[in-house]
Design a protein around this motif. Sequence first.
Motif, mmCIF file in Angstrom:
data_model
loop_
_atom_site.group_PDB
_atom_site.id
_atom_site.type_symbol
_atom_site.label_atom_id
_atom_site.label_comp_id
_atom_site.label_asym_id
_atom_site.label_seq_id
_atom_site.Cartn_x
_atom_site.Cartn_y
_atom_site.Cartn_z
ATOM 1 N N GLU A 61 -28.909 42.668 -4.534
ATOM 2 C CA GLU A 61 -29.654 41.609 -4.239
ATOM 3 C C GLU A 61 -29.966 41.551 -2.686
ATOM 4 O O GLU A 61 -31.049 40.658 -2.243
ATOM 5 C CB GLU A 61 -28.678 40.341 -4.512
ATOM 6 C CG GLU A 61 -28.551 39.975 -6.025
ATOM 7 C CD GLU A 61 -27.376 39.367 -6.468
ATOM 8 O OE1 GLU A 61 -27.761 37.895 -6.614
ATOM 9 O OE2 GLU A 61 -26.403 39.750 -6.379
ATOM 10 N N LEU A 62 -28.888 41.859 -1.962
ATOM 11 C CA LEU A 62 -29.152 41.932 -0.363
ATOM 12 C C LEU A 62 -29.309 43.542 -0.028
ATOM 13 O O LEU A 62 -28.283 44.341 0.040
ATOM 14 C CB LEU A 62 -28.137 41.548 0.188
ATOM 15 C CG LEU A 62 -27.805 40.029 0.007
ATOM 16 C CD1 LEU A 62 -26.595 39.647 0.715
ATOM 17 C CD2 LEU A 62 -28.878 38.952 0.694
ATOM 18 N N PHE A 105 -28.271 31.736 -0.630
ATOM 19 C CA PHE A 105 -29.025 31.317 0.613
ATOM 20 C C PHE A 105 -29.602 32.354 1.333
ATOM 21 O O PHE A 105 -30.612 32.302 1.839
ATOM 22 C CB PHE A 105 -28.174 30.350 1.345
ATOM 23 C CG PHE A 105 -28.798 29.502 2.361
ATOM 24 C CD1 PHE A 105 -29.710 29.018 2.428
ATOM 25 C CD2 PHE A 105 -28.203 30.003 3.541
ATOM 26 C CE1 PHE A 105 -30.436 28.305 3.616
ATOM 27 C CE2 PHE A 105 -28.621 29.083 4.859
ATOM 28 C CZ PHE A 105 -29.761 28.534 4.635
ATOM 29 N N ILE A 106 -28.886 33.369 1.462
ATOM 30 C CA ILE A 106 -29.418 34.435 2.276
ATOM 31 C C ILE A 106 -30.616 35.215 1.403
ATOM 32 O O ILE A 106 -31.549 35.532 1.981
ATOM 33 C CB ILE A 106 -28.181 35.381 2.607
ATOM 34 C CG1 ILE A 106 -27.176 34.760 3.462
ATOM 35 C CG2 ILE A 106 -28.746 36.739 3.390
ATOM 36 C CD1 ILE A 106 -27.659 34.012 4.644
ATOM 37 N N VAL A 107 -30.371 35.676 0.157
ATOM 38 C CA VAL A 107 -31.533 35.731 -0.580
ATOM 39 C C VAL A 107 -32.586 35.181 -0.526
ATOM 40 O O VAL A 107 -33.884 35.684 -0.428
ATOM 41 C CB VAL A 107 -31.072 36.110 -2.005
ATOM 42 C CG1 VAL A 107 -32.236 36.651 -2.957
ATOM 43 C CG2 VAL A 107 -29.872 37.164 -2.025
ATOM 44 N N GLU A 135 -36.388 40.057 -8.851
ATOM 45 C CA GLU A 135 -35.365 41.008 -9.428
ATOM 46 C C GLU A 135 -34.068 40.831 -8.544
ATOM 47 O O GLU A 135 -32.960 41.135 -9.026
ATOM 48 C CB GLU A 135 -35.696 42.523 -9.638
ATOM 49 C CG GLU A 135 -36.714 42.943 -10.475
ATOM 50 C CD GLU A 135 -37.150 44.409 -10.422
ATOM 51 O OE1 GLU A 135 -36.561 45.088 -9.642
ATOM 52 O OE2 GLU A 135 -37.937 44.741 -11.155
ATOM 53 N N ARG A 136 -34.139 40.436 -7.307
ATOM 54 C CA ARG A 136 -32.986 40.294 -6.629
ATOM 55 C C ARG A 136 -32.427 38.630 -6.760
ATOM 56 O O ARG A 136 -31.387 38.259 -6.196
ATOM 57 C CB ARG A 136 -33.627 40.239 -4.925
ATOM 58 C CG ARG A 136 -34.459 41.552 -4.651
ATOM 59 C CD ARG A 136 -33.508 42.834 -4.890
ATOM 60 N NE ARG A 136 -34.536 43.803 -4.877
ATOM 61 C CZ ARG A 136 -34.350 45.215 -5.345
ATOM 62 N NH1 ARG A 136 -33.056 45.129 -6.167
ATOM 63 N NH2 ARG A 136 -35.099 46.252 -5.370
ATOM 64 N N ARG A 173 -28.876 31.295 -10.826
ATOM 65 C CA ARG A 173 -28.781 30.073 -10.260
ATOM 66 C C ARG A 173 -30.031 29.958 -9.362
ATOM 67 O O ARG A 173 -30.780 29.140 -9.350
ATOM 68 C CB ARG A 173 -27.630 29.827 -9.470
ATOM 69 C CG ARG A 173 -27.438 28.759 -8.499
ATOM 70 C CD ARG A 173 -26.308 28.685 -7.531
ATOM 71 N NE ARG A 173 -26.206 27.556 -6.813
ATOM 72 C CZ ARG A 173 -26.623 27.590 -5.523
ATOM 73 N NH1 ARG A 173 -26.823 28.771 -4.889
ATOM 74 N NH2 ARG A 173 -26.568 26.463 -4.637
ATOM 75 N N LEU A 174 -30.059 31.117 -8.187
ATOM 76 C CA LEU A 174 -31.158 31.007 -7.620
ATOM 77 C C LEU A 174 -32.681 30.906 -8.423
ATOM 78 O O LEU A 174 -33.771 30.246 -7.881
ATOM 79 C CB LEU A 174 -31.404 32.275 -6.497
ATOM 80 C CG LEU A 174 -32.398 32.407 -5.714
ATOM 81 C CD1 LEU A 174 -32.526 30.950 -4.743
ATOM 82 C CD2 LEU A 174 -32.401 33.466 -4.674
#
Length: 504
Positions: free
Chosen positions: A239-240, A387-389, A409-410, A414-415
Amino acid sequence: MLQGGTHLIKTIVIVGGGTAGWATAHQFIKGTTDIEVIVVSSPDVPIVGVGESTTGIFNELINTITDEKEFLRETQSTFKIGIKHSDWDEVGKSFLSPLGDSYHSDFNYPSEDYDNVRIYHVANGMEYNKSFQSRLMDTDRLHFHNGEGVYNYDSPDSIPLAYHLDTYLTGEYLKKIANCKYIEGKVDAFAQDNRGFINHLILDDGRIVKGDLFIDCSGFSRILIDNIEPNNFVSYEDELLVDSAIVYNREYDKDETIKGYTHAHALKYGWKWEIPTQTRMGCGYVYSSKFVDKDKAYEEIKPVDVLNHIKFNSGRLKKQWCKNVIATGLASGFLEPLEATSIHVTVMQIAQWLSNYFKPTLDLNVQSIQDQYNEDMAYMWDNLKDFIVFHYISRRRDTDFWIQSSSPERWSPRLTRLVDIWKHRMPRTTDFIIGKSNNFHAMGNPLWYHIAIGMNMLDSDIARQELEGYGLYKQTEDHCNKVYGAVEKILPDMMKTNDYYQHI
């Protein structure tokens, strides 16, 4: 519940110094009574005095343990009002994200926390750059009066603030003012009792350090938490994507203005931080080694004198409280440098434990209590990661890094859900308090809005329809004109950054 009786906590041992270790010590010192706090740290572990920024949580801690002006003088720290993001959505464009710039509706409709002001900005395609904090950032001023002015919307003396730190000087200062026992030494091993609890530490020179509760603040080494019982590392690497950093300092030019914000400048394969202390700019290029090697990354920022090259794994431990060990700071997990989550998490972890789990007669054997705390911490880490993504949902397509970073995909489920909700209505505070612990980690509506506005993620037509549907459009327009007019009147009375630091 595991078997075992009440366990009186008489001694808390913290392994690791630096900003995180000593901040943790101060939290226990002020949050407990009749408990001995011991910090064990090794002088062989280098602490590079680069720039690091904080959130307002650290500011609150400092103001409870020392005089803020003394802290600023001795550590050469500066105030952080927010973050300036450059080139994140498209090259050549920047936006501001002031800290803690919360808004409570005077209309109390449809709820008292309905953020009609930011929604008004979305409706009109406006940058969020006229608030008091934003204008301070833009004009290199701080919230202190030159003369006798009164800002009639929100007192300038109480705006949310954070710091830019020299990590070495900050750690040394917190160590100096800490009313606790300090042992200089390197932990070589530890001894466990028949329950698996740590009974004592064994230092490399043979000394023994006994304790009842141990805090692992040893950074990525994870001296205690990785070895007390089996644990799992929950990786965020899919994700990051950033996983490396080139760290360096830049000396100020003569008479250079000290900024009141962290500058997060997006580059081809990540982003560069610039953090102003009183004496220099702390810098670093955070990049993804999946898309560029170290030498090519250096080409983007040269010429600089590299202080360090750091490799890191983004993620968290599944269990951050095991038996009588609690991990905090880097020992518990790490996202990336964006949004100053590292020190923020350190403070929040201990604050949450002291507030909701600790009592002097706490039975450390109760597995259900540990499980609940570990779920709380997982919830906090995962939400901060989202939040960072969110920052990387960019229209940039100039490199594979940005194409991949912005891919759905990242996104976590929830996001993904939040992004879809916001296609149909504007963000609301309730989006961040669903679930346990009520968003105790304090990353909520305003900061998400600043990124969403700056990155053009929200639909202006839906924002306008929403305000007009509630009958709030004209009232909000009048409110913004009144407040922003007042800001421009009071702004000349605010001190320039360089003048303030010379004054203290």
